[in-house]
Write an enzyme that holds these catalytic residues in place. Structure first.
Site, PDB file in Angstrom:
ATOM      1  N   CYS A  25      11.455 -39.375 -27.488  1.00 31.82           N
ATOM      2  CA  CYS A  25      12.748 -39.575 -26.819  1.00 31.82           C
ATOM      3  C   CYS A  25      12.695 -40.553 -25.650  1.00 31.82           C
ATOM      4  O   CYS A  25      13.740 -41.026 -25.213  1.00 31.82           O
ATOM      5  CB  CYS A  25      13.321 -38.251 -26.378  1.00 31.82           C
ATOM      6  SG  CYS A  25      12.250 -37.347 -25.310  1.00 31.82           S
ATOM      7  N   HIS A  62      17.069 -31.198 -31.544  1.00 35.02           N
ATOM      8  CA  HIS A  62      17.272 -32.346 -32.435  1.00 35.02           C
ATOM      9  C   HIS A  62      16.415 -32.203 -33.697  1.00 35.02           C
ATOM     10  O   HIS A  62      15.402 -31.497 -33.683  1.00 35.02           O
ATOM     11  CB  HIS A  62      16.830 -33.645 -31.729  1.00 35.02           C
ATOM     12  CG  HIS A  62      17.719 -34.104 -30.627  1.00 35.02           C
ATOM     13  ND1 HIS A  62      17.256 -34.382 -29.359  1.00 35.02           N
ATOM     14  CD2 HIS A  62      19.050 -34.366 -30.604  1.00 35.02           C
ATOM     15  CE1 HIS A  62      18.261 -34.797 -28.612  1.00 35.02           C
ATOM     16  NE2 HIS A  62      19.357 -34.789 -29.325  1.00 35.02           N
TER      17      HIS A  62
HETATM   18  C1  CIR Z   1      19.195 -33.496 -23.412  1.00 41.22           C
HETATM   19  O1  CIR Z   1      19.424 -32.285 -23.532  1.00 41.22           O
HETATM   20  O2  CIR Z   1      19.937 -34.338 -23.884  1.00 41.22           O
HETATM   21  C2  CIR Z   1      17.974 -33.906 -22.636  1.00 41.22           C
HETATM   22  N1  CIR Z   1      17.733 -32.970 -21.580  1.00 41.22           N
HETATM   23  C3  CIR Z   1      16.761 -34.004 -23.514  1.00 41.22           C
HETATM   24  C4  CIR Z   1      16.905 -35.071 -24.583  1.00 41.22           C
HETATM   25  C5  CIR Z   1      15.673 -35.232 -25.390  1.00 41.22           C
HETATM   26  N2  CIR Z   1      15.896 -36.211 -26.409  1.00 41.22           N
HETATM   27  C6  CIR Z   1      15.185 -36.301 -27.502  1.00 41.22           C
HETATM   28  O3  CIR Z   1      14.289 -35.515 -27.734  1.00 41.22           O
HETATM   29  N3  CIR Z   1      15.498 -37.255 -28.361  1.00 41.22           N
END
Ligand code: CIR
Length: 254
Positions: free
Chosen positions: A247, A160
């Site tokens: 997140c 991201h």
């Molecule tokens: C994903 O790949 O969507 C999750 N395993 C990790 C998401 C992390 N989100 C973020 O950093 N905003």
């Protein structure tokens, strides 16, 4: 006052999405304990906790940031770019309803909250594998009436935009220049992650304090040498799921 929406860790987290990391076993009791300490840290920094129950069938649902963009005037419920994450938005919309009027990103748009960096009235959107031009255009249309501009940013090598760059002070961004060109952010100061800590660009600024993973001591020193107040949290098990500190919460003013 600030509210922090969080959600308990799914017992299915071992089946999380992974894009740039190799799967490693996640210790479930440890990840739960780390997440609780993260919630305690947000409370200690003055956030009122709004904790949602874990969702056993949604492995990545602890990463609530990706499901909504909460602006002062409106909350935009996203359409996450990973199909397995689409159902996460239902309960988040319910949780946000008392606080904001809701708007929605619709198909074919995709948008993950982790790709949206807000600097005052500017929203920068990472065009990653999770967020597309339609998602960006819809966010622009929904946010424009409230005076926000929306600008796309290319990112490479990371999940991201906020894996690569986050705000650590009113005038400063923490950045991994291998993944994003900071020129787009205009007249800010830039603190570079330590070269041996490429994943270290994600910090969560609450009031004047940067919540920061204890995993990146060299970059932590750079922040502290710059005069930034840092409060560390151990999120090593969440990092294995490609998560970090922004997140795991949705933080907004009420
Ligand atoms: C994903 O790949 O969507 C999750 N395993 C990790 C998401 C992390 N989100 C973020 O950093 N905003």
């Amino acid at each position: 006052m600030l509210v922090a929406i969080t959600r308990g860790v799914s017992p299915g987290i071992e089946n999380c999405e992974l894009t740039h990391l190799t799967r490693q076993p996640i210790d479930f009791s440890l990840v739960q304990a780390q997440h609780r300490r993260y919630e305690e840290c947000l409370a200690a920094l003055g956030c009122q906790a709004h904790c949602l129950p874990a969702e056993p069938d949604l492995p990545d649902s602890v990463f609530v940031e990706d499901t909504a963009i909460v602006l002062d005037e409106v909350a935009v419920i996203t359409r996450p770019g990973a199909a397995s994450r689409l159902p996460e938005t239902l309960s988040i919309a319910q949780a946000l309803q008392p606080y904001r009027k809701l708007r929605y990103i619709e198909s074919p748009g995709t948008l993950d909250g982790g790709d949206v960096l807000r600097l005052d009235r500017k929203l920068f959107v990472g065009l990653s594998s999770r967020s597309n031009e339609s998602g960006l255009a819809q966010l622009r249309q929904l946010a424009a009436p409230f005076g926000y501009t929306v600008e796309g940013v290319s990112v490479q090598g990371c999940l991201h935009l906020k894996s690569a760059v986050t705000q650590v002070a009113g005038d400063a961004l923490l950045v991994n220049r291998a993944w994003v060109d900071p020129a787009v952010f205009g007249r800010m100061r830039f603190i570079d992650v330590a070269p041996s800590e490429p994943l270290a660009g994600n910090a969560l600024l609450i009031n004047e304090t940067a919540v920061y993973p204890s995993t990146y001591p060299l970059t932590q020193n750079r922040l502290q040498d710059d005069g930034i107040a840092v409060r560390t949290v151990d999120v090593s098990e969440l990092i294995k799921a490609e998560g970090a500190v922004t997140c795991c919460s949705l933080i907004f003013k009420v």
